[in-house]
Scaffold this motif. Sequence first.
Motif, PDB file in Angstrom:
ATOM      1  N   GLY B  79      17.119  60.188  77.344  1.00 41.57           N
ATOM      2  CA  GLY B  79      17.240  60.269  78.989  1.00 41.57           C
ATOM      3  C   GLY B  79      18.060  61.091  79.300  1.00 41.57           C
ATOM      4  N   ASN B  80      17.518  61.323  80.534  1.00 41.85           N
ATOM      5  CA  ASN B  80      18.948  62.720  80.985  1.00 41.85           C
ATOM      6  C   ASN B  80      19.498  62.353  82.226  1.00 41.85           C
ATOM      7  N   ILE B  81      20.071  63.089  82.340  1.00 39.59           N
ATOM      8  CA  ILE B  81      21.403  62.731  83.179  1.00 39.59           C
ATOM      9  C   ILE B  81      21.654  63.986  84.111  1.00 39.59           C
ATOM     10  N   PRO B  82      21.700  63.535  85.877  1.00 36.05           N
ATOM     11  CA  PRO B  82      21.924  64.473  86.788  1.00 36.05           C
ATOM     12  C   PRO B  82      23.072  66.247  86.587  1.00 36.05           C
ATOM     13  N   LEU B  83      21.795  67.040  87.141  1.00 33.53           N
ATOM     14  CA  LEU B  83      23.003  68.452  86.715  1.00 33.53           C
ATOM     15  C   LEU B  83      24.170  68.073  87.199  1.00 33.53           C
ATOM     16  N   HIS B  84      24.333  67.477  88.954  1.00 33.21           N
ATOM     17  CA  HIS B  84      25.430  67.995  89.669  1.00 33.21           C
ATOM     18  C   HIS B  84      26.897  66.805  88.387  1.00 33.21           C
ATOM     19  N   GLU B  85      26.123  65.178  87.667  1.00 31.01           N
ATOM     20  CA  GLU B  85      27.569  65.240  87.039  1.00 31.01           C
ATOM     21  C   GLU B  85      27.379  65.478  85.806  1.00 31.01           C
ATOM     22  N   ALA B  86      26.749  66.317  85.507  1.00 31.78           N
ATOM     23  CA  ALA B  86      26.740  67.422  84.380  1.00 31.78           C
ATOM     24  C   ALA B  86      28.339  68.349  84.661  1.00 31.78           C
ATOM     25  N   GLU B  87      27.982  68.842  85.564  1.00 30.34           N
ATOM     26  CA  GLU B  87      28.503  69.891  86.405  1.00 30.34           C
ATOM     27  C   GLU B  87      30.693  69.371  86.942  1.00 30.34           C
ATOM     28  N   LYS B  88      30.100  68.260  86.831  1.00 27.55           N
ATOM     29  CA  LYS B  88      32.010  67.312  87.087  1.00 27.55           C
ATOM     30  C   LYS B  88      32.442  67.491  85.680  1.00 27.55           C
ATOM     31  N   ILE B  89      31.974  67.381  84.456  1.00 28.40           N
ATOM     32  CA  ILE B  89      32.121  67.447  83.509  1.00 28.40           C
ATOM     33  C   ILE B  89      33.279  68.851  83.444  1.00 28.40           C
TER      34      ILE B  89
END
Lengths: 212, 457
Positions: B79-89
């Motif tokens: 599936g997909n993950i939101p970019l802003h969540e990914a950025e937090k990582i």
Amino acid sequence: MIYTNELKFKYPKENTLSFKDISLLAGQQTLIKGVSGSGKTTLLHLLSGVLTPESGSIIINDIHLEQLSNQQKDRFRAKNIGIIFQRNLFIKSLSMLENMLLAQRIAGNNTDKEILEEILRELDISNLSGKIPHHLSQGEQQRFSIARALVNRPKVILADEPTSSLDDVNCVKFTELLKEVCEKFRVTLVIATHDSRLEQAFNHIVELNHKK
Amino acid sequence: MNLIKLALAQLTSKPLQSSLSIALFALGMSVVSVLIHFERQVQQQFQNNLAGIDLVVGAKGSPMQLILSSVLHADNPTGNIPLHEAEKITNNPMVKSTIPIALGDNFMGYRIVGTTLDYALLYSAELQSGQWYKHSMEVVLGSVVAEKAGLKTGDEFTGVHGFIEHGHSHDDHPYTVKGILKPTGTVIDRLILTPVESVWEVHDETHDDCENHHCEHHHDHHDCEHHDCDHHHDHRHNEQKSEIEIILGKVDRQEELSAHELNLYNRHRGELSISTNTGQEITSLLVFYNTPMAAVMLPRMINDNTSMQAASPAIELNRLMGLLGYGMNLIRGLAWIITLFSGINILILLWSSLSREIHELALLRTLGATKSKAFMLLITEGIVLATCGWTFNIIITRITGIIVAANSDWISINSFPPILKEEILMLVYALIIGIFAALIPAIKAYRTDIHYMLQKL
């Protein structure tokens, strides 16, 4: 050249065979005669070191055969004794030439093609040496048997019933040839046979007639 | 030396039996050998493709699927993950660096991967020709893709939606080939790299399309995120749309809703709320740790506290190899049984030919060959058969390698591998089997009484 003394041999579960003493001179051609079961083959095998006597001694070319180990007997046989069998035996996967060379190699000799060629020429079979045993006639195979017995320049040739499968004409031919080459190469010849046709061709005949 | 020659002559005089024994022996060993090579190469391939990636973060689902889809590119994404969540990582202090992966389309079955140039760097890929991409809709091709698709720099092509060769093609969004990579022997050879923005650009419109059809809920339902959304779904969308309209009407009139309807309504509301804050999305994020501590902390943090999952490629691939290993062990066991039986076959061959040619042995012995020489002759025949078998096994394995290499699609196999240590070990095993098979006939040859044999003539 060949002496036996009080030679006795016993097969398992059978009576002891005792052989009368024989003494053969170098170059002598001897016929050992006897009916079947009289121990002709046993005697030949004793003389060639294939069998070991129960007691008594065998002296060939000043060597006490009964004192040798099995391995020494194998080596002694390879170097000093040529054997001609009742049937023509060859390694059927090898050519005649290779069969001859194999006999030399097993004896631990360097392959000596010169002597081999001389022997083959003498027996008039040089042109057949490339063939495999299967492609030769009985008579031709028999000549190669003689050749193989000679390739290691042995002191003695032992032949066991070599003429039993031959007709009269070939029997005479074969005997003549064998005697001739043995003389030429100065080999002592011992033939064990029950074939009475051979008697007239030999001066020295040893009769084995003991029954157990 | 003459022993070997004689043994060879004896064996070649019965070519049929000898070659059958050799073939059977070679066959058994080949299976073992091919398995060893396969295992070795797959493991190597995996190792190369892992390229030091510590963690993969993606949508929730099967961790193995996540690794297969984002690292090996061999499965569909979770599936997909939101970019802003990914950025937090990415901004987490335990993280050294990250590489985004955005999947969605393919070209002739080769995946178009939206990522940064760090991804190419990860596999130390170098340019064969052209240059790296700078802008959206520019791509760099892996070597295999360029070769199979016959594309050169400057060519244009359009992606096909999803991961199968045929499907909806984004004709109005052509990609331009900017560069072609040198072969690396890794998964990147079979990928098409492009900036993440290209994937967004191509699918933005699909998004709009989908929204009109209330397609958004598919983003929530793992099995059909927007890249998998194909036209079949339109029917279902329409049905559901009308159903939703009925439900919405009921809600407006404050009528009772059935459980099913309530469910749909809640889902619909949820989707609306997600779609409002949906920014840009990526498929997954490849993470590299800054500190060994991260291996303990980070995965748990992500799995427990976010809607995403974190999977360790090393762990998942070990698991995969473990699963494969079970099957391979079974085949390997069978192969050894075949080899064992071919050993027995050699025994029978030697025994029966010895029985038939016992007078030849008697001859050799009277000619002066010692007992041990007769023994060694048989052993040599066993060794010759085993060595021939092993040699054929090596040849068969190499041929298999060439065939597999020519036909494999997602794994690149070295078609002519060098002789492995295991194969040398197999030669030792082969020799042991050969010697053991020859042992009983050899003992018979050793014990043969020549006097007795000659009398039987």
